[in-house]
Design a protein around this motif. Structure first.
Motif, PDB file in Angstrom:
ATOM      1  N   VAL A 172      72.126  51.859  35.994  1.00 47.59           N
ATOM      2  CA  VAL A 172      71.193  51.704  34.547  1.00 47.59           C
ATOM      3  C   VAL A 172      70.486  52.642  34.279  1.00 47.59           C
ATOM      4  CG1 VAL A 172      68.977  50.200  34.438  1.00 47.59           C
ATOM      5  CG2 VAL A 172      70.905  48.929  35.612  1.00 47.59           C
ATOM      6  N   LEU A 173      70.055  53.496  34.961  1.00 45.78           N
ATOM      7  CA  LEU A 173      69.336  54.596  34.602  1.00 45.78           C
ATOM      8  C   LEU A 173      70.403  55.690  33.769  1.00 45.78           C
ATOM      9  CD1 LEU A 173      67.142  55.294  37.447  1.00 45.78           C
ATOM     10  CD2 LEU A 173      66.449  54.442  35.581  1.00 45.78           C
ATOM     11  N   ASN A 174      71.622  55.841  34.170  1.00 40.32           N
ATOM     12  CA  ASN A 174      72.499  56.640  33.493  1.00 40.32           C
ATOM     13  C   ASN A 174      72.749  56.045  32.076  1.00 40.32           C
ATOM     14  OD1 ASN A 174      72.564  58.462  35.465  1.00 40.32           O
ATOM     15  ND2 ASN A 174      74.167  57.319  36.759  1.00 40.32           N
ATOM     16  N   MET A 175      72.800  54.792  32.076  1.00 40.48           N
ATOM     17  CA  MET A 175      73.206  54.048  30.753  1.00 40.48           C
ATOM     18  C   MET A 175      72.238  54.370  29.611  1.00 40.48           C
ATOM     19  SD  MET A 175      74.853  50.366  32.343  1.00 40.48           S
ATOM     20  CE  MET A 175      74.872  49.642  30.845  1.00 40.48           C
ATOM     21  N   GLN A 176      70.985  54.456  30.159  1.00 42.53           N
ATOM     22  CA  GLN A 176      69.784  54.585  29.285  1.00 42.53           C
ATOM     23  C   GLN A 176      69.810  53.508  28.223  1.00 42.53           C
ATOM     24  OE1 GLN A 176      67.271  57.023  29.222  1.00 42.53           O
ATOM     25  NE2 GLN A 176      68.183  57.287  31.281  1.00 42.53           N
ATOM     26  N   THR A 177      70.399  52.100  28.534  1.00 42.46           N
ATOM     27  CA  THR A 177      69.995  51.169  27.636  1.00 42.46           C
ATOM     28  C   THR A 177      70.493  49.872  28.220  1.00 42.46           C
ATOM     29  OG1 THR A 177      71.196  49.860  25.706  1.00 42.46           O
ATOM     30  CG2 THR A 177      72.756  50.995  27.277  1.00 42.46           C
ATOM     31  N   VAL A 178      69.798  48.795  28.145  1.00 42.35           N
ATOM     32  CA  VAL A 178      69.782  47.409  28.502  1.00 42.35           C
ATOM     33  C   VAL A 178      71.211  46.660  28.145  1.00 42.35           C
ATOM     34  CG1 VAL A 178      68.560  45.314  29.036  1.00 42.35           C
ATOM     35  CG2 VAL A 178      67.301  47.489  28.766  1.00 42.35           C
ATOM     36  N   ASP A 179      71.948  46.349  29.230  1.00 43.78           N
ATOM     37  CA  ASP A 179      73.175  45.576  28.626  1.00 43.78           C
ATOM     38  C   ASP A 179      73.772  44.975  30.209  1.00 43.78           C
ATOM     39  OD1 ASP A 179      75.896  44.740  27.959  1.00 43.78           O
ATOM     40  OD2 ASP A 179      76.283  46.511  27.228  1.00 43.78           O
ATOM     41  N   PHE A 180      73.083  43.452  29.996  1.00 45.27           N
ATOM     42  CA  PHE A 180      73.339  42.631  31.130  1.00 45.27           C
ATOM     43  C   PHE A 180      74.945  42.202  31.365  1.00 45.27           C
ATOM     44  CE2 PHE A 180      68.787  42.359  30.855  1.00 45.27           C
ATOM     45  CZ  PHE A 180      68.454  42.303  32.226  1.00 45.27           C
ATOM     46  N   LYS A 181      75.573  42.243  30.331  1.00 43.54           N
ATOM     47  CA  LYS A 181      77.347  41.986  30.467  1.00 43.54           C
ATOM     48  C   LYS A 181      77.522  43.237  31.125  1.00 43.54           C
ATOM     49  CE  LYS A 181      79.381  40.478  26.850  1.00 43.54           C
ATOM     50  NZ  LYS A 181      80.123  40.347  25.646  1.00 43.54           N
ATOM     51  N   LYS A 182      77.343  44.497  30.822  1.00 42.90           N
ATOM     52  CA  LYS A 182      77.863  45.557  31.680  1.00 42.90           C
ATOM     53  C   LYS A 182      77.422  45.563  33.129  1.00 42.90           C
ATOM     54  CE  LYS A 182      79.214  48.894  28.141  1.00 42.90           C
ATOM     55  NZ  LYS A 182      78.965  50.219  27.605  1.00 42.90           N
ATOM     56  N   TYR A 183      76.235  45.203  33.200  1.00 40.25           N
ATOM     57  CA  TYR A 183      75.575  44.974  34.601  1.00 40.25           C
ATOM     58  C   TYR A 183      76.247  44.151  35.349  1.00 40.25           C
ATOM     59  CZ  TYR A 183      71.207  47.211  32.361  1.00 40.25           C
ATOM     60  OH  TYR A 183      70.400  47.827  31.753  1.00 40.25           O
ATOM     61  N   ALA A 184      76.635  42.856  34.907  1.00 45.57           N
ATOM     62  CA  ALA A 184      77.433  42.027  35.518  1.00 45.57           C
ATOM     63  C   ALA A 184      78.879  42.422  35.896  1.00 45.57           C
ATOM     64  CB  ALA A 184      77.709  40.603  34.806  1.00 45.57           C
ATOM     65  N   ASP A 185      79.496  43.271  35.082  1.00 40.78           N
ATOM     66  CA  ASP A 185      80.896  43.976  35.191  1.00 40.78           C
ATOM     67  C   ASP A 185      80.703  44.882  36.550  1.00 40.78           C
ATOM     68  OD1 ASP A 185      82.058  42.278  33.338  1.00 40.78           O
ATOM     69  OD2 ASP A 185      81.648  43.723  31.879  1.00 40.78           O
ATOM     70  N   ILE A 186      79.493  45.607  36.426  1.00 39.73           N
ATOM     71  CA  ILE A 186      79.506  46.599  37.365  1.00 39.73           C
ATOM     72  C   ILE A 186      79.305  45.922  38.748  1.00 39.73           C
ATOM     73  CG2 ILE A 186      77.875  48.454  38.474  1.00 39.73           C
ATOM     74  CD1 ILE A 186      77.218  49.266  35.429  1.00 39.73           C
ATOM     75  N   LYS A 225      80.461  51.807  32.626  1.00 42.69           N
ATOM     76  CA  LYS A 225      79.118  52.079  31.508  1.00 42.69           C
ATOM     77  C   LYS A 225      79.770  52.906  30.382  1.00 42.69           C
ATOM     78  CE  LYS A 225      77.753  56.296  34.183  1.00 42.69           C
ATOM     79  NZ  LYS A 225      78.284  56.251  35.380  1.00 42.69           N
ATOM     80  N   HIS A 226      81.058  53.620  30.685  1.00 46.60           N
ATOM     81  CA  HIS A 226      81.659  54.261  29.558  1.00 46.60           C
ATOM     82  C   HIS A 226      82.537  53.231  28.593  1.00 46.60           C
ATOM     83  CE1 HIS A 226      80.246  57.972  31.280  1.00 46.60           C
ATOM     84  NE2 HIS A 226      80.867  57.586  32.485  1.00 46.60           N
ATOM     85  N   PHE A 227      82.684  52.252  28.962  1.00 52.80           N
ATOM     86  CA  PHE A 227      83.785  51.462  28.020  1.00 52.80           C
ATOM     87  C   PHE A 227      82.854  50.720  26.957  1.00 52.80           C
ATOM     88  CE2 PHE A 227      86.413  50.401  31.864  1.00 52.80           C
ATOM     89  CZ  PHE A 227      87.169  51.584  31.752  1.00 52.80           C
ATOM     90  N   ASP A 228      83.188  50.488  25.734  1.00 54.75           N
ATOM     91  CA  ASP A 228      82.640  50.017  24.733  1.00 54.75           C
ATOM     92  C   ASP A 228      82.965  48.296  24.891  1.00 54.75           C
ATOM     93  OD1 ASP A 228      85.195  49.333  23.643  1.00 54.75           O
ATOM     94  OD2 ASP A 228      85.137  51.020  22.099  1.00 54.75           O
ATOM     95  N   ASP A 229      82.155  47.705  23.906  1.00 50.77           N
ATOM     96  CA  ASP A 229      82.176  45.967  24.377  1.00 50.77           C
ATOM     97  C   ASP A 229      83.711  45.642  24.032  1.00 50.77           C
ATOM     98  OD1 ASP A 229      79.420  46.157  24.598  1.00 50.77           O
ATOM     99  OD2 ASP A 229      79.077  45.709  22.739  1.00 50.77           O
ATOM    100  N   GLU A 230      84.272  46.269  22.970  1.00 48.49           N
ATOM    101  CA  GLU A 230      85.674  45.786  22.639  1.00 48.49           C
ATOM    102  C   GLU A 230      86.698  45.890  23.925  1.00 48.49           C
ATOM    103  OE1 GLU A 230      89.209  46.292  19.546  1.00 48.49           O
ATOM    104  OE2 GLU A 230      87.373  47.553  19.120  1.00 48.49           O
TER     105      GLU A 230
END
Length: 273
Positions: free
Chosen positions: A126-140, A155-160
């Motif tokens: 979360v700290l490395n991403m520097q943004t709030v993205d709960f979809k990515k959090y769930a995937d992680i 964290k390096h993948f885009d939404d697509e």
């Protein structure tokens, strides 16, 4: 369990040897509501009830309450205490139930330890991403539960890319794909180190397996191909990972070039169109 007795009429003071529910609650550091719940559940009923309806307890009730609280401390539920422990007659039977509870607690401790580790790793991401993205959090979190050591790539993948992965794979198939990818990367490193020619039978068998893996990932959507080929070359990616991907990628590029040439196709050119 003893039947409740009614204190004789006209007796306003609490008889000697009896305690009110409030006194018991204070003495045993529990709430009145807890004692009322134990009474309703038939686990600990007061020894007596005054004419005015006040619950009255004795020292014997205190002893039983102490036993209940001690067993609860060991993780037993009220239902376990009432229906599994109290009816037991022999030490071996009690010991057996205690062993079962110990095993259950060990499983819970292991689960909590895993959750704590996942929380700490997710916090770093979360700290490395520097943004709030709960979809990515769930995937992680899902990848952490799968013990996928490359969870940090998410964290390096885009939404697509992530939407494509969610659509194409569930937990089991995603794990199977990752295993295949890692095995093929290791095979690429082995073949490169052994100087296996790209146009050899072994090299082309590898190319076929690698391209089948890529086709499985893309599902025919060639727009995903460049992203997959760049896997591991993100800014901030682990240096060892990047070096291994570069070495493996160099060999993969060689064998695929021969493979596509023999098939008479250029998937990258097709994607560009």
């Amino acid at each position: 369990m003893e039947k409740q007795k009614v204190i004789s009429k006209g007796q306003k003071a609490i008889p000697e040897g009896y305690m009110t529910v409030g006194e018991v609650a204070k003495k045993m550091d529990v709430t009145v509501r807890t004692l009322q719940h134990y009474d309703r559940e038939g686990l600990l009923s007061p020894s007596a009830v005054s004419e005015g309806g006040r619950r009255l307890y004795t020292d014997r009730d205190i002893v039983k309450l102490h036993q209940i609280l001690s067993l609860k401390h060991l993780g037993f539920s009220l239902d376990d205490i009432k229906n599994r422990l109290i009816p037991l007659d022999t030490p071996s039977e009690v010991a057996g139930v205690l062993s079962e509870q110990a095993a259950a607690l060990r499983r819970k401790i292991d689960s909590l330890s895993d959750s704590l580790k996942d929380l700490e790793l997710l916090r770093e991401e979360v700290l490395n991403m520097q943004t709030v993205d709960f979809k990515k959090y769930a995937d992680i979190i899902v990848n952490l539960q799968m013990d996928n050591e490359f969870y940090w790539l998410i964290k390096h993948f885009d939404d697509e890319m992530l939407d494509h992965i969610r659509t194409r794979f569930d937990k089991d198939s995603g794990q199977a794909f990752m295993d295949t990818f890692l095995n093929l990367q290791e095979e690429a490193l082995r073949l490169k180190k052994a100087n296996v020619p790209a146009d050899s039978s072994e090299g082309q068998q590898f190319a076929k397996a690698y391209w089948e893996m890529i086709t499985e990932f893309t599902g025919g959507d060639m727009s995903m191909l460049p992203r997959l080929m760049e896997l591991g070359q993100f800014d901030g990616a682990d240096s060892d990972w990047k070096n291994k991907q570069a070495d493996a990628g160099a060999y993969v590029g060689q064998v695929l070039e021969v493979y596509f040439s023999r098939l008479g196709i250029n998937p990258f050119q097709e994607d560009a169109k």
